[in-house]
Design a protein around this motif. Structure first.
Motif, mmCIF file in Angstrom:
data_model
loop_
_atom_site.group_PDB
_atom_site.id
_atom_site.type_symbol
_atom_site.label_atom_id
_atom_site.label_comp_id
_atom_site.label_asym_id
_atom_site.label_seq_id
_atom_site.Cartn_x
_atom_site.Cartn_y
_atom_site.Cartn_z
ATOM 1 N N LEU A 36 79.994 -11.343 12.409
ATOM 2 C CA LEU A 36 79.439 -10.169 11.735
ATOM 3 C C LEU A 36 77.937 -10.353 11.597
ATOM 4 O O LEU A 36 77.473 -11.407 11.148
ATOM 5 N N LEU A 50 76.652 -2.443 10.174
ATOM 6 C CA LEU A 50 77.358 -3.708 10.394
ATOM 7 C C LEU A 50 77.724 -3.796 11.872
ATOM 8 O O LEU A 50 78.273 -2.844 12.434
ATOM 9 N N HIS A 52 79.838 -5.886 14.764
ATOM 10 C CA HIS A 52 81.026 -6.743 14.832
ATOM 11 C C HIS A 52 81.301 -7.210 16.254
ATOM 12 O O HIS A 52 81.127 -6.460 17.225
ATOM 13 N N TYR A 97 88.288 0.438 9.936
ATOM 14 C CA TYR A 97 87.828 -0.535 10.926
ATOM 15 C C TYR A 97 87.685 -1.937 10.331
ATOM 16 O O TYR A 97 86.878 -2.744 10.790
ATOM 17 N N GLN A 99 86.393 -3.031 7.727
ATOM 18 C CA GLN A 99 85.109 -3.400 7.144
ATOM 19 C C GLN A 99 84.954 -2.739 5.770
ATOM 20 O O GLN A 99 85.211 -1.550 5.608
ATOM 21 N N SER A 131 78.956 -0.042 13.044
ATOM 22 C CA SER A 131 79.152 1.083 12.129
ATOM 23 C C SER A 131 77.936 1.204 11.225
ATOM 24 O O SER A 131 77.473 0.199 10.663
ATOM 25 N N ILE A 145 80.386 -8.058 1.327
ATOM 26 C CA ILE A 145 80.801 -7.512 2.620
ATOM 27 C C ILE A 145 81.992 -8.312 3.117
ATOM 28 O O ILE A 145 81.912 -9.543 3.269
ATOM 29 N N SER A 146 83.104 -7.626 3.364
ATOM 30 C CA SER A 146 84.334 -8.278 3.824
ATOM 31 C C SER A 146 84.815 -7.607 5.099
ATOM 32 O O SER A 146 84.628 -6.398 5.293
ATOM 33 N N VAL A 147 85.457 -8.391 5.951
ATOM 34 C CA VAL A 147 86.085 -7.874 7.174
ATOM 35 C C VAL A 147 87.507 -8.409 7.198
ATOM 36 O O VAL A 147 87.723 -9.612 7.358
ATOM 37 N N ARG A 213 84.230 -13.457 2.564
ATOM 38 C CA ARG A 213 83.228 -12.408 2.354
ATOM 39 C C ARG A 213 81.818 -12.989 2.381
ATOM 40 O O ARG A 213 81.599 -14.168 2.109
#
Length: 226
Positions: A36, A50, A52, A97, A99, A131, A145-147, A213
């Motif tokens: 990320l 962001l 990815h 997505y 995110q 995005s 910020i987490s994915v 995160r």
């Protein structure tokens, strides 16, 4: 052109792999190593987008190859890769997505990526997308910020802290990668982590407590409430 039944099978494959109904003992079935990069506005201290990159495991990649290799030449040409990308783009739409951004605990909205790029390298599927934030996210306050997949079906793994990066972050801000310990999370949330939570195919907000995160902390109060 492929028969409609085959197209439906392909759509069902990706939908199942990215959004399957989970068993009571939820665990990932698809694995991806991820990177990320946070993209900042050039004219103001704010998050613009962001970016990815996900590299999928061999088994999932082989399944995608088998299903999308229309001419059976054991590789995915540009047209087949575009079909993979389009299918993944549609499949992830209902899951933001994977995110998620909060500022001082408030969810911030991201625009869907305009497109997803797919590639096949060393027998692994790689996807890339970017995005943009619906409005630039001011660098002030506690930004997280987490994915992650809210259904727990796909494990998005950042193998090194450096794979969650914020190049260009102002020096006045601090950053750290936080990796919650699953045993600690379960112990601290045992009353809310019920069987219903693990069986919800749409996922729940509680999924984020397990996710790795990136935390940015900058002086100020953050984006105002809408």
């Amino acid at each position: 052109m492929r028969p409609k039944s085959v197209l439906l099978k392909i759509g069902a494959l990706l939908a199942a792999l990215f959004a399957a109904t989970l068993s009571a003992r939820a665990h990932p079935h698809v694995f991806a190593e991820a990177r990320l990069d946070v993209v900042f506005e050039s004219k103001q201290p704010a998050i613009q987008a962001l970016r990815h990159l996900w590299r999928f495991d061999d088994l999932f990649s082989a399944t995608v190859l088998m299903e999308f290799d229309a001419n059976a030449d054991l590789k995915l040409d540009d047209g087949e890769l575009q079909e993979v990308a389009n299918t993944i783009h549609a499949s992830l739409a209902d899951f933001s997505y994977f995110q998620f951004i909060t500022v001082n605990g408030q969810d911030m909205e991201m625009n869907p990526p305009a497109s997803i790029m797919a590639n096949f390298e060393n027998n692994q599927l790689i996807i890339l997308f970017e995005s943009e934030a619906q409005t630039p996210i001011t660098l002030a306050g506690d930004i997280r910020i987490s994915v992650y997949d809210p259904t727990f079906y796909t494990a998005i793994d950042f193998t090194q802290d450096a794979n969650m990066a914020a190049p260009g972050l102002p020096s006045i801000c601090s950053q750290q990668v936080v990796r919650p310990d699953p045993d600690t999370v379960l112990a601290e949330n045992q009353q809310t982590l019920t069987e219903a939570f693990f069986n919800d195919p749409a996922g729940t907000d509680m999924s984020r407590i397990f996710a790795t995160r990136l935390e940015l902390n900058c002086p100020g109060s953050g984006n105002p409430s809408p």
